[in-house]
Design an enzyme around this catalytic site. Sequence first.
Site, PDB file in Angstrom:
ATOM      1  N   ASN A 325       0.828  -1.208   0.000  1.00  0.00           N
ATOM      2  CA  ASN A 325       0.000   0.000   0.000  1.00  0.00           C
ATOM      3  C   ASN A 325       0.865   1.261   0.000  1.00  0.00           C
ATOM      4  OD1 ASN A 325      -2.500  -1.342   0.027  1.00  0.00           O
ATOM      5  ND2 ASN A 325      -2.281  -1.738   2.220  1.00  0.00           N
ATOM      6  N   CYS A 326       0.267   2.350  -0.479  1.00  0.00           N
ATOM      7  CA  CYS A 326       1.033   3.588  -0.697  1.00  0.00           C
ATOM      8  C   CYS A 326       0.977   4.517   0.510  1.00  0.00           C
ATOM      9  CB  CYS A 326       0.531   4.298  -1.948  1.00  0.00           C
ATOM     10  SG  CYS A 326       0.642   3.294  -3.439  1.00  0.00           S
ATOM     11  N   TYR A 327       1.325   3.994   1.683  1.00  0.00           N
ATOM     12  CA  TYR A 327       1.476   4.861   2.851  1.00  0.00           C
ATOM     13  C   TYR A 327       2.599   4.304   3.729  1.00  0.00           C
ATOM     14  CZ  TYR A 327      -2.044   1.457   4.459  1.00  0.00           C
ATOM     15  OH  TYR A 327      -2.761   0.318   4.723  1.00  0.00           O
TER      16      TYR A 327
END
Length: 387
Positions: A325-327
Site C-alpha cells: 500500500n502507498c502509505y
Amino acid sequence: MAIEFNDLIKTHNKENYYYIMDLDAIRKATRKLKSHWEYFFPELEIAYSYKSNNLSMVTKLMLFEGLSAETVSLHEIKLALDDGFAGEFIYFDGPVKLNNEIEFAISKGIKIQCDNTLEVERVILISNHIKVKPKISFRLSTDYKSTGLSRFGMSRDEFHESLLLLQENGLHLCGLHFHSGSNLTSHDYLIKALEYYSNEISKVKDIIHFIDIGGGYPASTANCDAVLVNNNYPKRVREALLKQGIDINKVSVVIEPGRILTEDYGYLISGIASVKERNDINIITISAPGTNVRSAQYHNNRFAFIIPQREECIETSLAHVFGSNCYESDIIAMNMSIPVDLSIDDKVLISSCGSYDIMNSSSWIRSKPKLIVISNGECFHDNYRPA
C-alpha cells in the site's frame, strides 16, 4: 510446527500471496481449551466468536467439536444457522442490533445480549409485535483500562431500569454478559467487574440460566505469558463466581473465545516485490497488500521469516518489511533477519494471521489472498464469506 512450509511453497510457488490455515492445530487447541475449562465448570458452554474467523471449514469444525456460536450481525447469524448451529446455541452480541436482526433472532430462539436499555425496549416491542417471547440477557459495562466504565454495556442504573422493564412485561432475564476487553494480559479485569456488580449478580443469581464472561483471552501476540494467563483463567473465574454465590452446577458459564483458537494457526505467505536500502537497513516490499495483516507492527510476538529457510550457519542481515500500500505505516515486520543470499524468488512468511487478519483482508487494491486449509494433512481451498 505442524506444517512443512518449504514443501507447501513448492506446490503453490506461482501464487503471489496466500493464507494457510492449519485446521489440525485449531482442532487440537479447541479440544485442549474445552477440556481445561470443563475441569472447573460442570456446566460449560463455549460460544465461538464468528467475527474472529468465519471460514466455513473453521466454523463447522467448531460445531463438530460441540461449541456454540457467538455472532454480532444478521449475516453471522445466518452463517451459523447454515453451518448447522441451532438457534438455542447462538448468542447475538454487539452494540448495534438492527430491528430486522432482532426480529429474526427472536423468531429463531437466539439469545439476545442487550447492550442498553433502549435496546431492551426495542426487543420487547418487536417481540410483542410478532408474539414470540425473546431470550434476553444483559451486558454489563466494565472498567476500560482504569479510565471508568466502557461505553459498551449497561451501568448499574441501566441494569435496574432494564430489569424493571422485563418484569413489567412478564419477561424473564436469561443471563448476564461481561466482556472486559481484548487480549487481556490479566484476569483481574474480569474479576474486578464481577466484584463491582456483586449486588446486581446477587439480585438475579437464582433466576438466570447463564453467566457469559465473554472473550478477550490473550493469544501469543498479546505481549504477555499467554499460556500462563489462559491456564489460570478458569480457576480464578471459578473462585470469583463461587464467592458471588453462583451455583456453577446449575448456572452455565459461557466463554466466547475466537482469537486464541485460530490466530496462531494461520499464516500469510507472500512473494517479494522489491528489495532496496534506506538509512543503512534493507527494505523489503512484499506483494500482498498490508491491509491483510492487522496491526502487525504492534504485535511484537509475531514472527516473520524468509522461506525456503536456510541453514542456521548462513550469514544474515536485517530488513524492515512493508506491504504494497502507498502509505509509510504499511509495516509488516521490523528488523527481520534475512539471508545474505536473498532471492526475488523467495517468500516471506508471517505468523499469527489466522484470526482477524483474514476477516479484514481487503480487495481495495488487489484480489484477496487465496485460502488454503490443511486438514488431516491434506490441502483444501476455502472461500471468503463476506457480508
